[in-house]
Design an enzyme around this catalytic site. Structure first.
Site, PDB file in Angstrom:
ATOM      1  N   ARG A  45      36.182  31.608  49.329  1.00 26.74           N
ATOM      2  CA  ARG A  45      36.421  31.762  48.109  1.00 26.74           C
ATOM      3  C   ARG A  45      35.932  33.583  47.705  1.00 26.74           C
ATOM      4  O   ARG A  45      36.342  33.768  47.447  1.00 26.74           O
ATOM      5  CB  ARG A  45      35.424  31.625  46.794  1.00 26.74           C
ATOM      6  CG  ARG A  45      36.331  29.847  46.926  1.00 26.74           C
ATOM      7  CD  ARG A  45      35.673  28.645  45.927  1.00 26.74           C
ATOM      8  NE  ARG A  45      34.061  28.070  46.320  1.00 26.74           N
ATOM      9  CZ  ARG A  45      33.645  27.908  45.850  1.00 26.74           C
ATOM     10  NH1 ARG A  45      33.779  27.396  44.482  1.00 26.74           N
ATOM     11  NH2 ARG A  45      32.393  27.592  46.315  1.00 26.74           N
ATOM     12  N   TYR A 169      29.841  10.479  50.213  1.00 24.85           N
ATOM     13  CA  TYR A 169      30.935  10.859  49.282  1.00 24.85           C
ATOM     14  C   TYR A 169      30.977  10.068  48.929  1.00 24.85           C
ATOM     15  O   TYR A 169      31.877   9.766  47.549  1.00 24.85           O
ATOM     16  CB  TYR A 169      31.480  12.288  49.424  1.00 24.85           C
ATOM     17  CG  TYR A 169      30.890  13.107  49.157  1.00 24.85           C
ATOM     18  CD1 TYR A 169      31.235  14.147  48.135  1.00 24.85           C
ATOM     19  CD2 TYR A 169      30.375  13.786  51.068  1.00 24.85           C
ATOM     20  CE1 TYR A 169      30.937  15.600  48.295  1.00 24.85           C
ATOM     21  CE2 TYR A 169      30.140  15.043  51.124  1.00 24.85           C
ATOM     22  CZ  TYR A 169      29.901  16.374  49.525  1.00 24.85           C
ATOM     23  OH  TYR A 169      29.434  17.214  49.622  1.00 24.85           O
TER      24      TYR A 169
END
Length: 374
Positions: A45, A169
């Site tokens: 990003r 997760y």
């Protein structure tokens, strides 16, 4: 006059071996004049090139479109010239391939239907080529890209999440919230349903071992195992619920490909170097809270001189330090790594708002670094 005999012998000579990348030479203990440099999360990003791609597609489509994933993987190489390409993907697709629906939103990854204890037995063991072929195809594209003369000294790195981290997760569903970051659901399994947790970890170890071997077959020249949430375990818990499954994955990879460096990254394990050495990895990637010099000395003193180290500049320093201070910190990290079996990296991944000129400064500083003669 044609020298038939000379021509015959020339044609019978074995072809020259392809150049072994700097990173592989460093981690194998071969003499090198400088350490290799790459950065965890080096594609992402903070780069406007990446943002331009992301404006046109969602994250999972990007990961599952080999041409796009390969393009993004190469962006930092073209911009900064790191010594290794790590394939762009995520650690969670293998869990999705085992049977859990996976989504990515503004707050990160989410399994909308978090795994329940009675569902572990029904999880499948995926076939890497059939179920995760997009990742393997991305690696094949990158292998072709890196075979050119201008890139052949750069290594191609594959990766996967370690069983404990993938389990967290899957059980939590999402770890973006403050509540989720306590891993309270996973810890409930650990305390109350340990046998079920072990069954899940065994399936994950088998899945990840096969996955990494397939990545090597597709062109990876080194692989890294990420145990991002290992620091949430006590030393005793780590020895029971993380280490044995790291070891199973790494053992499978090394039995199949003993020539391939296997990098173990376990975040938050400061002071637990003896446990990390038991993983079977050939390289230990240390986070920013560990001291490279002390770790090297401890490894040498305890019979682990052949283990390589990777790390460990603080990602916040990469983001926030003034340029001159950043150069100083980079040189300190490089000097601490030692002149053998060492690769420069961060203690974790590049942060989103990191200035790209800071990344360029660190890479340039690392590539210009030379160890002083003793």
């Amino acid at each position: 006059m044609l020298n038939v005999e000379a021509d015959y012998h020339q044609n019978q000579m074995p072809p020259k071996a392809p150049l072994k990348p700097l990173l592989v030479r460093a981690f194998s203990g071969e003499p090198i004049e400088r350490p290799p440099v790459w950065l965890m999360r080096q594609a992402g990003r903070y780069m406007h090139e990446y943002q331009a791609v992301r404006q046109k597609t969602d994250f999972m489509t990007l990961c599952k479109t080999p041409a796009l994933a390969a393009e993004v993987s190469m962006q930092p190489i073209l911009a900064f010239g790191m010594d290794a390409v790590i394939v762009f993907s995520d650690i969670l697709p293998p869990a999705e391939a085992m049977g859990l629906a996976l989504t990515f939103g503004d707050k990160g990854p989410c399994f909308p239907n978090a795994l329940l204890p009675d569902q572990v037995a029904s999880l499948r063991i995926p076939e890497p080529e059939a179920d995760l072929g997009f990742m393997l195809e991305t690696l094949k594209i990158l292998r072709r890209e890196l075979s050119s003369p201008e890139h052949q000294d750069r290594a191609l790195i594959g990766f996967a999440g370690a069983p404990w981290t993938l389990a967290t997760y899957m059980i939590e569903g999402a770890i973006a919230s403050e509540k989720g970051r306590h891993l309270h659901k996973t810890k409930a399994w650990l305390y109350n349903r340990p046998s079920v947790l072990h069954a899940l970890l065994e399936k994950l170890a088998l899945t990840i071992g096969r996955y990494l071997i397939a990545q090597i077959h597709a062109g990876a020249q080194a692989v890294q195992l990420f145990d991002t949430w290992a620091g949430h375990l006590s030393a005793r818990e780590y020895a029971e619920f993380a280490l044995p499954y790291q070891r199973r994955v790494i053992s499978a990879v090394r039995q199949a490909h003993p020539e391939i460096p296997v990098i173990m990254y376990a975040r938050g394990m400061r002071g637990c170097l003896p446990l990390l050495t038991q993983s079977g990895a050939t390289v230990l990637s240390l986070d920013e809270f560990s001291d490279l010099s002390e770790s090297r000395s401890a490894l040498d003193a305890n019979g682990f001189a052949d283990l390589a180290l990777q790390g460990n500049l603080d990602p916040v320093a990469l983001w926030q330090a003034d340029p001159e201070r950043l150069t100083e910190l980079t040189k300190q990290t490089l000097a601490s790594g030692g002149s053998r079996r060492y690769g420069f990296n961060l203690g974790h991944g590049v942060l989103q708002y990191t200035p790209r000129d800071h990344v360029a400064r660190v890479v340039d500083t690392a590539q210009a670094f030379r160890w002083q003669a003793p």
